[in-house]
Design a protein around this motif. Structure first.
Motif, short mmCIF file in Angstrom:
data_model
loop_
_atom_site.label_atom_id
_atom_site.label_comp_id
_atom_site.label_asym_id
_atom_site.label_seq_id
_atom_site.Cartn_x
_atom_site.Cartn_y
_atom_site.Cartn_z
N LEU A 7 0.84 -1.25 -0.08
CA LEU A 7 0.02 0.08 0.03
C LEU A 7 0.81 1.20 0.18
N SER A 8 0.30 2.37 -0.54
CA SER A 8 1.04 3.46 -0.59
C SER A 8 0.10 4.48 -0.17
N CYS A 9 0.64 5.73 0.31
CA CYS A 9 -0.25 6.67 0.67
C CYS A 9 0.27 8.03 0.44
N ALA A 10 0.13 8.90 -0.59
CA ALA A 10 0.47 10.04 -0.90
C ALA A 10 0.07 11.28 -0.26
N ALA A 11 0.74 11.96 0.57
CA ALA A 11 0.56 13.21 1.18
C ALA A 11 0.76 14.30 0.57
N SER A 12 -0.16 15.38 0.65
CA SER A 12 0.08 16.80 0.20
C SER A 12 -0.59 17.62 1.12
N GLY A 13 -0.38 18.90 1.28
CA GLY A 13 -0.81 20.10 1.80
C GLY A 13 -0.48 20.33 3.15
N PHE A 14 0.47 19.60 3.60
CA PHE A 14 1.14 19.62 5.12
C PHE A 14 2.64 19.25 5.14
N THR A 15 3.44 19.63 6.06
CA THR A 15 4.70 19.34 5.99
C THR A 15 4.86 18.09 6.60
N PHE A 16 5.16 16.87 5.48
CA PHE A 16 4.92 15.69 5.94
C PHE A 16 5.90 14.97 6.98
N SER A 17 7.03 15.53 6.88
CA SER A 17 8.25 15.01 7.60
C SER A 17 8.13 15.22 9.18
N ASN A 18 7.05 16.34 9.28
CA ASN A 18 6.73 16.64 10.79
C ASN A 18 5.56 15.92 11.39
N TYR A 19 5.07 14.76 10.58
CA TYR A 19 4.02 14.16 11.32
C TYR A 19 4.47 12.67 11.31
N ALA A 20 3.85 12.03 12.35
CA ALA A 20 3.96 10.53 12.68
C ALA A 20 2.88 10.00 11.56
N MET A 21 2.97 8.92 10.80
CA MET A 21 2.50 8.34 9.80
C MET A 21 1.83 6.96 10.33
N SER A 22 0.59 6.81 10.22
CA SER A 22 0.20 5.29 10.50
C SER A 22 -0.92 4.79 9.31
N TRP A 23 -0.86 3.42 9.72
CA TRP A 23 -1.76 2.60 8.92
C TRP A 23 -2.68 2.07 10.03
N TYR A 24 -4.19 2.36 9.61
CA TYR A 24 -5.30 1.57 10.42
C TYR A 24 -6.14 0.68 9.37
N ARG A 25 -6.74 -0.21 9.94
CA ARG A 25 -7.60 -0.87 9.22
C ARG A 25 -9.01 -1.09 10.00
N GLN A 26 -9.93 -1.33 9.27
CA GLN A 26 -11.34 -1.57 9.79
C GLN A 26 -11.91 -2.88 9.04
N PRO A 27 -11.94 -3.96 9.47
CA PRO A 27 -12.43 -5.24 9.08
C PRO A 27 -13.93 -4.94 9.03
N PRO A 28 -14.66 -5.89 8.20
CA PRO A 28 -16.23 -5.78 8.12
C PRO A 28 -16.84 -5.90 9.42
N GLY A 29 -17.46 -5.08 9.87
CA GLY A 29 -18.32 -5.06 11.19
C GLY A 29 -17.57 -5.15 12.25
N LYS A 30 -16.44 -4.64 12.42
CA LYS A 30 -15.38 -4.06 13.57
C LYS A 30 -15.00 -2.76 13.64
N GLU A 31 -14.40 -2.55 14.79
CA GLU A 31 -13.94 -1.30 14.85
C GLU A 31 -12.47 -0.94 14.26
N ARG A 32 -12.18 0.36 13.72
CA ARG A 32 -10.94 0.69 13.29
C ARG A 32 -9.93 0.38 14.27
N GLU A 33 -8.60 -0.17 14.02
CA GLU A 33 -7.63 -0.70 14.67
C GLU A 33 -6.43 0.04 14.04
N LEU A 34 -5.30 0.22 14.91
CA LEU A 34 -4.02 0.49 14.43
C LEU A 34 -3.24 -0.59 14.01
#
Length: 120
Positions: A20-47
């Motif tokens: 997976l790739s996530c292209a960012a724009s509109g903010f100073t990318f290097s200043n931010y922690a970046m994460s991937w979350y997921r949400q399985p069907p019928g479940k809550e979003r998780e880190l």
């Protein structure tokens, strides 16, 4: 205008890989922690995985340790999630997140998500 655009999702067989790739724009990318979350069907979003700003310290959910790798390219304003040995339980919508907290001021941005389906 802040944008996080995920790509690379799809249908894969158990044991397969996706990146997976996530292209960012509109903010100073290097200043931010970046994460991937997921949400399985019928479940809550998780880190799933997080990579810190600057030094790139990583941490992972126990369920993906040893199989997934998060990385970032600050020159390209992009964060990646390499997913190997995929299992049916990895099926979910995967979201990219950018987070920064400075002196009590929080900036928290989300992408629109990309579907990952692991099935034979």
């Amino acid at each position: 205008q802040v944008q996080l655009v995920e790509s690379g999702g799809g249908l894969v067989q158990p044991g397969g890989s996706l990146k997976l790739s996530c292209a960012a724009s509109g903010f100073t990318f290097s200043n931010y922690a970046m994460s991937w979350y997921r949400q399985p069907p019928g479940k809550e979003r998780e880190l799933v995985a997080r990579i810190s700003s600057y030094i790139g310290r990583t941490n992972y959910a126990d369920s993906v340790k040893g199989r997934f790798t998060i990385s970032r390219d600050n020159a390209k304003n992009t964060v990646y999630l390499q997913m190997n040995s995929l299992k049916p339980e990895d099926t979910a919508v995967y979201y990219c997140n950018a987070y920064r907290s400075v002196a009590g001021s929080v900036r928290d941005y989300w992408g629109q998500g990309t579907q990952v389906t692991v099935s034979s």
